[in-house]
Design a protein around this motif. Structure first.
Motif, PDB file in Angstrom:
ATOM      1  N   LEU A 136      57.088   2.461 -66.747  1.00 20.02           N
ATOM      2  CA  LEU A 136      55.811   1.815 -67.095  1.00 20.02           C
ATOM      3  C   LEU A 136      55.925   1.286 -68.524  1.00 20.02           C
ATOM      4  N   SER A 137      55.593   0.016 -68.731  1.00 20.52           N
ATOM      5  CA  SER A 137      55.598  -0.556 -70.084  1.00 20.52           C
ATOM      6  C   SER A 137      54.209  -1.075 -70.412  1.00 20.52           C
TER       7      SER A 137
ATOM      8  N   ASN B 150      59.287  -1.441 -61.740  1.00 25.16           N
ATOM      9  CA  ASN B 150      58.691  -1.470 -63.075  1.00 25.16           C
ATOM     10  C   ASN B 150      57.232  -1.911 -62.997  1.00 25.16           C
ATOM     11  N   ILE B 151      56.360  -1.170 -63.709  1.00 26.50           N
ATOM     12  CA  ILE B 151      54.952  -1.567 -63.855  1.00 26.50           C
ATOM     13  C   ILE B 151      54.757  -1.969 -65.311  1.00 26.50           C
TER      14      ILE B 151
ATOM     15  N   VAL C 197      43.899  -9.274 -68.561  1.00 25.89           N
ATOM     16  CA  VAL C 197      44.987  -8.294 -68.564  1.00 25.89           C
ATOM     17  C   VAL C 197      45.773  -8.486 -67.273  1.00 25.89           C
ATOM     18  N   LYS C 198      47.105  -8.576 -67.404  1.00 18.50           N
ATOM     19  CA  LYS C 198      47.968  -8.734 -66.239  1.00 18.50           C
ATOM     20  C   LYS C 198      48.707  -7.423 -65.983  1.00 18.50           C
ATOM     21  N   ILE C 199      48.598  -6.930 -64.741  1.00 15.50           N
ATOM     22  CA  ILE C 199      49.291  -5.705 -64.329  1.00 15.50           C
ATOM     23  C   ILE C 199      50.325  -6.121 -63.296  1.00 15.50           C
ATOM     24  N   SER C 200      51.601  -5.938 -63.639  1.00 20.87           N
ATOM     25  CA  SER C 200      52.688  -6.431 -62.795  1.00 20.87           C
ATOM     26  C   SER C 200      53.418  -5.264 -62.141  1.00 20.87           C
ATOM     27  N   PHE C 201      53.682  -5.395 -60.823  1.00 24.56           N
ATOM     28  CA  PHE C 201      54.454  -4.415 -60.060  1.00 24.56           C
ATOM     29  C   PHE C 201      55.719  -5.131 -59.586  1.00 24.56           C
ATOM     30  N   LYS C 202      56.872  -4.849 -60.211  1.00 25.45           N
ATOM     31  CA  LYS C 202      58.104  -5.575 -59.897  1.00 25.45           C
ATOM     32  C   LYS C 202      59.149  -4.610 -59.365  1.00 25.45           C
TER      33      LYS C 202
ATOM     34  N   GLU D  14      57.419  -9.324 -56.910  1.00 25.06           N
ATOM     35  CA  GLU D  14      56.585  -9.010 -58.070  1.00 25.06           C
ATOM     36  C   GLU D  14      55.139  -9.382 -57.752  1.00 25.06           C
ATOM     37  N   PHE D  15      54.278  -8.372 -57.675  1.00 24.41           N
ATOM     38  CA  PHE D  15      52.846  -8.590 -57.488  1.00 24.41           C
ATOM     39  C   PHE D  15      52.174  -8.518 -58.854  1.00 24.41           C
ATOM     40  N   VAL D  16      51.356  -9.519 -59.177  1.00 28.62           N
ATOM     41  CA  VAL D  16      50.707  -9.592 -60.489  1.00 28.62           C
ATOM     42  C   VAL D  16      49.188  -9.598 -60.296  1.00 28.62           C
ATOM     43  N   ILE D  17      48.533  -8.542 -60.792  1.00 28.40           N
ATOM     44  CA  ILE D  17      47.069  -8.447 -60.740  1.00 28.40           C
ATOM     45  C   ILE D  17      46.521  -8.915 -62.080  1.00 28.40           C
TER      46      ILE D  17
END
Length: 910
Positions: A500-501, A538-539, A549-554, A610-613
C-alpha cells in the motif's frame, strides 16, 4: 433520375469553375530559399532587394529569405529547414567557410541545387558559385594607390573579417600590386573599435605619416576618414573603399562628396543569383564559377555611375509598381469571374430544385397515404407488445420475489452451519487434524456460498434502487489497511508482493464503509484470483489538486482483452480468458456502489489490470440524508471478517485484536513445520513475524520486535552471527534474544551467551517453559524500562546495569544536560550528536524507556527546573524561558504533572 441529373450538372459546373482557376496555376511554382548571413549591412540589404525585384519578373517563382544575423548555428538551422521543406533551389551567402559545409553537402545529397554567393566555402559539393573576384578588387585598389602615389608612400590596409575568403583575397590582390613598388610601405590592421583612443588606427595616426587608407568596405573607410578628420583636420590622407553602393551612406555618395578618393564597385549579384537559380531549375547548363564584374569609381565617373544607378533604381521601382498593379487587376478579374460563375450555377440549381420540388410533391402525396396505413399497423403492434411486456414483467417480478425470499431463507441455515463449524474448530478436545481440515473446508465453502447470496441480494437491491448511501468521515489509509489485513496471509503463502502506498496517512474521505469494503473486497478478490504466485498487487492512494482522490488497485495478473474492456462492469459478464468460476456481478456491484458515492471507477489493462476509483474530497457533493455520524472502524473490521473474500486457496482467519496491544516476536527459523507450530501457539498472545534466516538481521532492524526467537543452523549466517550483529547494532541492542536449538553442548551454550543472547533453550523443548521464558524476559525488560524512566539522568556507568543501553542512556543524558538551558536545542540536534537518525533515536528511546524522546528531554528539563527552584536565584518565569518552555503557564502545568505541585508551591515548601 432527376437527382442524378442535378448532381451531374453540379459536377459539370464545378469542373468549369475550377478549370479557370487552375489555368493560372498551370506553371509549376519554383520555390527559392535564400540564407542571408548578415542583417544590418547596407550591401546585404541591397542584395536582398535585388533578389526580390528579380523574382517579381518571374510570376512562377517564389522567394523566401532567412536571415542568420551573424550566427552560424542559426544559418545552419535555416538551411536544414529549407532542406526539410524540399525547396527547388537553395541560395546561401555563408557567414563562415567551414561550419556551413556539412549542411551544404547534405542538400547536395538530397538532390537540391545549391548556389553559393559572395563568400567561398571549403567544399566543391555545390551547384554553382556567384560572386566578384576579390583578388581583382584588391588589385584595383592597389593600382589606384600606385597611380596616385607614383610608387611612394605609406598605405594602411584596414581589414574587416580576415577569416573570410573575401578578406583574404582582397588583401592578396593588394599585396600583388604593391609588392612591385618598394617605395610603398603597407601596414595591415583589423577593423576594431574606432571610437576607442587605444584603437590600432588611432595609434598609427599618432605615430606615422599615413598617405593612403584602403578599407575593405566603404563603411570602414568612412569611419577611418572621420577619425583622421578629428585627429588631423588638415590631413592629406586619401581613402579608398569597397562596395560602391548608391544613395545615402553609399560609396558613390562618399566619392561625390570628396570623403573617399575612390570606391570599388562590388556587385551584390542578387538579380544574377535568381536568374541562375531559374536556369538551374529549368535544367539549363550553367558554369560552376560565375564571376561578377568590378570597376573603380572615382571622381571622374562618380556622377555618371550615380546617374546610372538612379535610373536602375527608378526602373526597379516602376517594375515593382507594375507588378503590384497587375496582381490587383488579376485579383479583381478572378473575383468577378468567380462571382459570375457562381451566379450562373446558382440560377441553374434554383431552376432544377423548382422542378424537383414539383416532382417531390407528387411523390410525397403518394407516400403519405402509404405511411398512414403503415402507422396504423405499427400502433396496433405496439399495443400488443406493451401488453405482452407487462405480462412478462409481472411474471418476472413474481419469480424474482420468490428467488429473493428463497435467498434470505438460505442465510439462516448457512449462518448456523458456519457458527457450529467455527465452534467445533475452537474445541480443544478435537485433535484429529484430518477432521479439523474438513471442518475448515466446510467453513470456507459455507462462507463462500454466503458471500454469493449476499452479492445476489445486493444486485436485487440495486435493481430496485433500495440502496441509500450512509457516508461518514473515514481515514482512508486506516480503512484500506484494515481490509488488507485479511489478504496478508494469502499474499505471504503465495509470495505475492502486496503493498500500500499513500503519502498522506491522515487523508479523510466521506464514504459508506459498509459499501466501500465490498468494493475493496471484490477488486482485491479478483486481483488475487488472477495474479500468479510471486506476482505483485499494489494499492495506491493519491490526492490530486482538483479536489479528488484516486485509489488504484493494480495487479500483475493475466489482464483483460482490449476488445472486452467496455463490458467488464456489465452484469454477468465473463472475460474470454477467464477459466475460473465467477458469478459475474461483483464488478457490476462495485461500479454501482462507487457511483452511489458520486465517484467513478475505470479500468486499464496493460501487463495486468488496474482499477482506479476516483472520489471527491469533502461532503459538499453529498445530500444531507447521505451523511451520518462517524462510524467506529472496528465495526467495519467485523464486517470484513463476515464478508471474507473468495480466494482460490484457504486463507486463515487471524485474530484481529489491535497489534498495539500485543508484544511482537520475530521467529528466525528455517524449519517451516516448527514455524507453523510456534505461530499457532503464540499468535493469540503475540504479534508474530517470521524469517528463514536469510534476511534475519534486516527484518529485525526493520520491525524492531519486542523479543526474538532464533535457531543456530540457518540459511546464510548462523544464529550466533545474527545475535552478535543485533546486539552490536545501536538500533537493536536492547532486544532480548532466545536461542532455540538442538545443540546442547557446553561449548555451544557458552558461545551463545558470548554472542549476547539472553536465554539458551535446547530442543526438544517444553512449550510452557518457552512461554514462561518469553514472559520473564519481557517482564525484566519492563523493569529495566521502569528504572530508566524513574531515574532519568541519574544512570551512572558503574551501576549494575552494565550494558550498551546504559552507555547509550548515559551519553544521551550528558548531551541533554549540557544543552538543557539552550532553548534552541532540538531532537534533531540530539540525534546528530548521538550519530543516529531521528527515527532511530525515537525507536531506541521508546523501546528502552517506554516514552518518546521529547518527553524524556522534557523530564530532564523539569528535573533541572527543580534544582533551579532550590537555588532560588531566578523567578519562575525566568526558569521557564531559560529552559525553552513556550510560556510560564505551560511550564507550571508540566511541572505539576510531574511533581504533583506547582512550581510556586514547590518553591514555598523549600
Amino acid at each position: 433520375m432527376l437527382r442524378i441529373y442535378i448532381i451531374a450538372s453540379l459536377l459539370f459546373f464545378g469542373y468549369l469553375f475550377n478549370s479557370c482557376n487552375s489555368s493560372n496555376e498551370n506553371k509549376e511554382t519554383i520555390t527559392i530559399g535564400f540564407s542571408q548571413s548578415i542583417d544590418n549591412d547596407l550591401w546585404r540589404k541591397s542584395m536582398d532587394h535585388a533578389m526580390e525585384v528579380e523574382t517579381l519578373l518571374h510570376p512562377n517563382a517564389k522567394l523566401i529569405i532567412y536571415n542568420a544575423d551573424r550566427k552560424v548555428k542559426k544559418q545552419i538551422q535555416d538551411v536544414e529547414k529549407m532542406i526539410q521543406q524540399n525547396m527547388d533551389v537553395i541560395i546561401i551567402a555563408p557567414y563562415e567557410s567551414d561550419s556551413i559545409v556539412p549542411v551544404i553537402e547534405k542538400a547536395n545529397r538530397k538532390g537540391i541545387p545549391v548556389i553559393i554567393v559572395d563568400r567561398k566555402v571549403n567544399t566543391l559539393n555545390y551547384t554553382a558559385f556567384l560572386g566578384a573576384d576579390n583578388v581583382e578588387v584588391g588589385k584595383l585598389a592597389g593600382k589606384q594607390i600606385v597611380s596616385l602615389s607614383k610608387g611612394k608612400g605609406t598605405v594602411v590596409e584596414i581589414r574587416g573579417e580576415i577569416v573570410t575568403y573575401p578578406g583574404i583575397e582582397r588583401s592578396k590582390g593588394l599585396q600583388q600590386i604593391l609588392s612591385k613598388y618598394p617605395g610603398i610601405q603597407k601596414i595591415s590592421i583589423d577593423a576594431d573599435d574606432f571610437n576607442s583612443p587605444k584603437s590600432k588606427f588611432v595609434k598609427l595616426l599618432d605615430s606615422l605619416s599615413i598617405d593612403y587608407v584602403f578599407g575593405f568596405n566603404d563603411l570602414i573607410a568612412y569611419n577611418a576618414w572621420k577619425i583622421a578628420k578629428e585627429k588631423r583636420p588638415n590631413n592629406k590622407i586619401k581613402f579608398i573603399g569597397v562596395d560602391g553602393l548608391n544613395g545615402t551612406n553609399g560609396g558613390v555618395e562618399f566619392v561625390k562628396e570628396g570623403v573617399l578618393t575612390g570606391t570599388i564597385l562590388y556587385p551584390t549579384g542578387g538579380a544574377e543569383a535568381i536568374k541562375l537559380a531559374l536556369k538551374i531549375k529549368n535544367k539549363e547548363i550553367v558554369p560552376k564559377m560565375n564571376k561578377l564584374n568590378t570597376t573603380l569609381i572615382d571622381t571622374l565617373n562618380a556622377e555618371i555611375m550615380s546617374s546610372q544607378f538612379d535610373k536602375i533604381s527608378l526602373q526597379q521601382s516602376d517594375i515593382e509598381n507594375q507588378q503590384h498593379f497587375i496582381k490587383e487587376q488579376l485579383q479583381k478579374y478572378s473575383s468577378q469571374s468567380n462571382l459570375l460563375k457562381a451566379l450562373i450555377v446558382l440560377s441553374l440549381v434554383i431552376f432544377l430544385f423548382a422542378i424537383h420540388s414539383i416532382y417531390s410533391r407528387i411523390i410525397i402525396s403518394r407516400k403519405k397515404k402509404e405511411l398512414e396505413l403503415t402507422n396504423a399497423k405499427i400502433i396496433s403492434q405496439r399495443n400488443e407488445i406493451e401488453k405482452f411486456a407487462d405480462e412478462i414483467k409481472r411474471s418476472n417480478e413474481v419469480r424474482l420475489n420468490f428467488f429473493t425470499g428463497l435467498s434470505h431463507e438460505f442465510k439462516t441455515p448457512l449462518t448456523l452451519i458456519m457458527s457450529s463449524t467455527e465452534s467445533l474448530m475452537e474445541e480443544e478436545k478435537i485433535r484429529d487434524s484430518k477432521l479439523i481440515d474438513e471442518m475448515k473446508l466446510i467453513y470456507k465453502n459455507s462462507n463462500r456460498l454466503l458471500r454469493l447470496i449476499n452479492q445476489l441480494l445486493d444486485f436485487r437491491k440495486l435493481e430496485e434502487q433500495k440502496f441509500t448511501l450512509q457516508a461518514s468521515k473515514t481515514n482512508i489509509f486506516d480503512f484500506t489497511n484494515e481490509v488488507m489485513i485479511n489478504f496478508k496471509a494469502e499474499a505471504a503463502r503465495r509470495n505475492i508482493d502486496f503493498q500500500l502506498s499513500c503519502k498522506s496517512k491522515n487523508l479523510e474521505l466521506f464514504i459508506d464503509q459498509n459499501l466501500m469494503d465490498k468494493v475493496y473486497f471484490n477488486l482485491l478478490s479478483n486481483a488475487f484470483k488472477f495474479t500468479p504466485d510471486n506476482g505483485k498487487i499494489n494499492i495506491s492512494i493519491v490526492e490530486n489538486q482538483d479536489n479528488t482522490v484516486k485509489i488504484s488497485f493494480k495487479d500483475s495478473g493475466i489482464g483483460i482483452p482490449d476488445n472486452e474492456l467496455s463490458n467488464v462492469f456489465q452484469p454477468f459478464f465473463k472475460a474470454s480468458n477467464n477459466s475460473k468460476n465467477s458469478s459475474g456481478i461483483g464488478l457490476h456491484l462495485s461500479k454501482e456502489f462507487v457511483l452511489l458515492h458520486h465517484g467513478t471507477i475505470d479500468l486499464k489493462s496493460k501487463q495486468g489490470s488496474e482499477f482506479v476509483i476516483t472520489l471527491l474530497k469533502g461532503n459538499n457533493h453529498l445530500a444531507k440524508d447521505e451523511i451520518v455520524e462517524n462510524i467506529d472502524n472496528k465495526n467495519i473490521a467485523q464486517n470484513i471478517i463476515t464478508n471474507h473474500l473468495e480466494l482460490e486457496s484457504e486463507v486463515e482467519n487471524f485474530n484481529l485484536a489491535a497489534d498495539s496491544e500485543k508484544h511482537s516476536i520475530l521467529i528466525i527459523e528455517d524449519n517451516s513445520d516448527l514455524v507453523a507450530f510456534l505461530q499457532a501457539k503464540l499468535t493469540k498472545e503475540y504479534t508474530v513475524y517470521t524469517s528463514d534466516g536469510s534476511d534475519g538481521i534486516e527484518k529485525a532492524i526493520e520491525i524492531i520486535p519486542d523479543i526474538i526467537i532464533c535457531d543456530i543452523n540457518l540459511v546464510g549466517k548462523d544464529g550466533y552471527e545474527i545475535s552478535k550483529a543485533l546486539k552490536k547494532d545501536l538500533r537493536s541492542s536492547h532486544i532480548p534474544i532466545i536461542i532455540l536449538t538442538a545443540q546442547s553442548s557446553k561449548e555451544a551454550v557458552l558461545k551463545g551467551l558470548q554472542s549476547g543472547v539472553d536465554q539458551y533453550l535446547t530442543k526438544p523443548f517444553s512449550l510452557s517453559i518457552l512461554k514462561q521464558s518469553l514472559s520473564s524476559l519481557l517482564f525484566n525488560r519492563e523493569k529495566l524500562r521502569y528504572y530508566y524512566t524513574n531515574n532519568i539522568y541519574r544512570v551512572e556507568p558503574e551501576s549494575r546495569f552494565g550494558n550498551p543501553e546504559q552507555t547509550f542512556i548515559t551519553k544521551m543524558n550528558e548531551i541533554i544536560q549540557s544543552n538543557v538551558e539552550n532553548p534552541k536545542f532540538s531532537v534533531e540536534d540530539l540525534a546528530d550528536k548521538m550519530s543516529v537518525s531521528r527515527v532511530q533515536l525515537y525507536r531506541k528511546v521508546k523501546a528502552i524507556m517506554g516514552i518518546n524522546i521529547s518527553d524524556h528531554i522534557n523530564n530532564i528539563k523539569l528535573e533541572k527546573a527543580a534544582e533551579l527552584l532550590k537555588l532560588n536565584e531566578m523567578n519562575i518565569s525566568e526558569i521557564a524561558y531559560s529552559l525553552g518552555f513556550s510560556s510560564p503557564n505551560y511550564f507550571s502545568t508540566a511541572f505539576k504533572n510531574k511533581f504533583g505541585v506547582s512550581p510556586k508551591e514547590y518553591k514555598t515548601s523549600l
